[in-house]
Design a protein around this motif. Structure first.
Motif, PDB file in Angstrom:
ATOM      1  N   ASP A  22       0.821  -1.223   0.000  1.00  0.00           N
ATOM      2  CA  ASP A  22       0.000   0.000   0.000  1.00  0.00           C
ATOM      3  C   ASP A  22       0.849   1.265   0.000  1.00  0.00           C
ATOM      4  N   ARG A  23       2.064   1.157   0.580  1.00  0.00           N
ATOM      5  CA  ARG A  23       2.964   2.319   0.617  1.00  0.00           C
ATOM      6  C   ARG A  23       3.891   2.360  -0.596  1.00  0.00           C
ATOM      7  N   GLY A  24       3.680   1.425  -1.534  1.00  0.00           N
ATOM      8  CA  GLY A  24       4.475   1.405  -2.770  1.00  0.00           C
ATOM      9  C   GLY A  24       5.883   0.882  -2.578  1.00  0.00           C
ATOM     10  N   ILE A  25       6.099   0.093  -1.518  1.00  0.00           N
ATOM     11  CA  ILE A  25       7.434  -0.457  -1.246  1.00  0.00           C
ATOM     12  C   ILE A  25       7.530  -1.859  -1.844  1.00  0.00           C
ATOM     13  N   ASP A  26       8.551  -2.066  -2.662  1.00  0.00           N
ATOM     14  CA  ASP A  26       8.770  -3.372  -3.294  1.00  0.00           C
ATOM     15  C   ASP A  26       9.631  -4.268  -2.416  1.00  0.00           C
ATOM     16  N   PRO A  27       9.473  -5.592  -2.542  1.00  0.00           N
ATOM     17  CA  PRO A  27      10.369  -6.509  -1.839  1.00  0.00           C
ATOM     18  C   PRO A  27      11.778  -6.387  -2.415  1.00  0.00           C
ATOM     19  N   LYS A  47      17.880   2.060   4.798  1.00  0.00           N
ATOM     20  CA  LYS A  47      18.525   2.633   3.610  1.00  0.00           C
ATOM     21  C   LYS A  47      18.282   1.761   2.382  1.00  0.00           C
ATOM     22  N   VAL A  48      18.349   0.449   2.585  1.00  0.00           N
ATOM     23  CA  VAL A  48      18.116  -0.483   1.476  1.00  0.00           C
ATOM     24  C   VAL A  48      16.665  -0.382   1.012  1.00  0.00           C
ATOM     25  N   GLU A  49      15.739  -0.294   1.960  1.00  0.00           N
ATOM     26  CA  GLU A  49      14.325  -0.146   1.603  1.00  0.00           C
ATOM     27  C   GLU A  49      14.120   1.106   0.750  1.00  0.00           C
ATOM     28  N   GLU A  50      14.773   2.204   1.145  1.00  0.00           N
ATOM     29  CA  GLU A  50      14.600   3.482   0.425  1.00  0.00           C
ATOM     30  C   GLU A  50      15.243   3.462  -0.953  1.00  0.00           C
ATOM     31  N   GLN A  52      16.345   0.564  -2.585  1.00  0.00           N
ATOM     32  CA  GLN A  52      16.138  -0.714  -3.282  1.00  0.00           C
ATOM     33  C   GLN A  52      17.465  -1.297  -3.783  1.00  0.00           C
ATOM     34  N   ILE A  53      18.559  -0.933  -3.101  1.00  0.00           N
ATOM     35  CA  ILE A  53      19.877  -1.478  -3.436  1.00  0.00           C
ATOM     36  C   ILE A  53      20.397  -2.220  -2.206  1.00  0.00           C
ATOM     37  N   PHE A  54      20.501  -3.549  -2.296  1.00  0.00           N
ATOM     38  CA  PHE A  54      20.919  -4.350  -1.153  1.00  0.00           C
ATOM     39  C   PHE A  54      22.394  -4.120  -0.827  1.00  0.00           C
ATOM     40  N   TRP A  55      22.741  -4.260   0.445  1.00  0.00           N
ATOM     41  CA  TRP A  55      24.107  -4.095   0.948  1.00  0.00           C
ATOM     42  C   TRP A  55      24.712  -2.758   0.514  1.00  0.00           C
ATOM     43  N   ASN A  56      23.884  -1.722   0.496  1.00  0.00           N
ATOM     44  CA  ASN A  56      24.322  -0.403   0.055  1.00  0.00           C
ATOM     45  C   ASN A  56      24.700   0.446   1.274  1.00  0.00           C
ATOM     46  N   ASP A  57      25.668  -0.036   2.040  1.00  0.00           N
ATOM     47  CA  ASP A  57      26.060   0.657   3.267  1.00  0.00           C
ATOM     48  C   ASP A  57      27.445   0.163   3.686  1.00  0.00           C
ATOM     49  N   GLN A  58      27.876   0.536   4.887  1.00  0.00           N
ATOM     50  CA  GLN A  58      29.208   0.133   5.363  1.00  0.00           C
ATOM     51  C   GLN A  58      29.322  -1.389   5.495  1.00  0.00           C
ATOM     52  N   SER A  59      28.229  -2.030   5.898  1.00  0.00           N
ATOM     53  CA  SER A  59      28.238  -3.493   5.995  1.00  0.00           C
ATOM     54  C   SER A  59      28.513  -4.104   4.620  1.00  0.00           C
ATOM     55  N   GLY A  60      27.896  -3.535   3.595  1.00  0.00           N
ATOM     56  CA  GLY A  60      28.106  -4.026   2.232  1.00  0.00           C
ATOM     57  C   GLY A  60      29.533  -3.825   1.766  1.00  0.00           C
ATOM     58  N   ASP A  61      30.123  -2.675   2.132  1.00  0.00           N
ATOM     59  CA  ASP A  61      31.522  -2.421   1.763  1.00  0.00           C
ATOM     60  C   ASP A  61      32.424  -3.493   2.368  1.00  0.00           C
ATOM     61  N   ARG A  62      32.163  -3.809   3.627  1.00  0.00           N
ATOM     62  CA  ARG A  62      32.983  -4.824   4.303  1.00  0.00           C
ATOM     63  C   ARG A  62      32.735  -6.212   3.700  1.00  0.00           C
ATOM     64  N   LEU A  63      31.479  -6.522   3.411  1.00  0.00           N
ATOM     65  CA  LEU A  63      31.157  -7.822   2.817  1.00  0.00           C
ATOM     66  C   LEU A  63      31.868  -7.989   1.474  1.00  0.00           C
ATOM     67  N   ASP A  86      13.771 -11.833   5.282  1.00  0.00           N
ATOM     68  CA  ASP A  86      12.512 -11.115   5.080  1.00  0.00           C
ATOM     69  C   ASP A  86      12.798 -10.123   3.958  1.00  0.00           C
ATOM     70  N   PHE A  87      11.870  -9.925   3.059  1.00  0.00           N
ATOM     71  CA  PHE A  87      12.111  -9.093   1.886  1.00  0.00           C
ATOM     72  C   PHE A  87      11.830  -7.609   2.125  1.00  0.00           C
TER      73      PHE A  87
END
Length: 195
Positions: A22-27, A47-50, A52-63, A86-87
């Motif tokens: 309903d809020r237009g948020i995709d999995p 941040k990923v929800e906003e 829609q890019i997974f691992w788009n943060d410091q955790s992703g850089d480290r991964l 969870d999506f």
């Protein structure tokens, strides 16, 4: 339309996801018939929800550093699937985010995984994915499960979450960097054309 588009629509149409829809948020997930590695983490962050890019943060850089792949390779290859437990972003808790809702991995992961015939290994990041996939086979806690990663190869590779919040854990467990990460990087180089 691919089978993954059909599954995505099924996730969107699930009554438990109505509030997000309903809020237009995709999995948030990514799957490909060519995937050789699947990364299963807990759930998208805010941040990923906003974005829609997974691992788009410091955790992703480290991964990505742990994997030995560039940001470009990570996002542009079809060899890496992304399947959170969870999506959708589950919301904020007192410390960190709320846990992923339980029923979604059980319901949708088997459908997605069976459509990826070339999958070589599943990277299990954190407790939620390890509990779900390893069940009674896992060790008494996350630290011991990660320490005994070789027991789960080649199907699974359990890792601690690459969050900066786990800096203390990393310092307390130096074997992770000296013993586990070199093997992890080698395995990733074998399955992904690492650069």
């Amino acid at each position: 339309m691919t089978i993954f588009d059909d599954i995505k629509q099924e996730i969107i149409d699930d009554p438990y996801n109505k509030d997000y829809t309903d809020r237009g948020i995709d999995p948030v997930f990514y799957a490909s018939k060519n995937a050789r590695v699947a990364i299963i983490g807990q759930a998208p962050g805010k941040k990923v929800e906003e974005t829609q890019i997974f691992w788009n943060d410091q955790s992703g850089d480290r991964l990505r550093d742990w994997m030995g792949v560039s940001r470009e390779t990570f996002y542009e290859t079809d060899l890496i699937a992304q399947l959170p437990m969870d999506f959708y972003y589950p919301g904020k808790a007192k410390t960190g985010d709320k846990p992923p809702r339980k029923e979604f991995a059980e319901k949708f992961h088997p459908q997605i995984l069976k459509e990826m015939p070339d999958l070589e290994t599943i990277i299990l990041i954190g407790n939620y994915s390890q509990k779900h996939y390893l069940g009674k086979e896992r060790q008494k806690n996350l630290t011991e499960t990660v320490r005994h990663y070789q027991d789960y190869l080649p199907n699974y590779f359990p890792l601690v979450h690459p969050s900066p919040l786990n800096q203390r854990w990393m310092k307390k467990n130096p074997w992770f960097e000296t013993d586990v990460l070199p093997d992890f990087k080698k395995l990733m180089a074998k399955y992904i054309q690492a650069d």
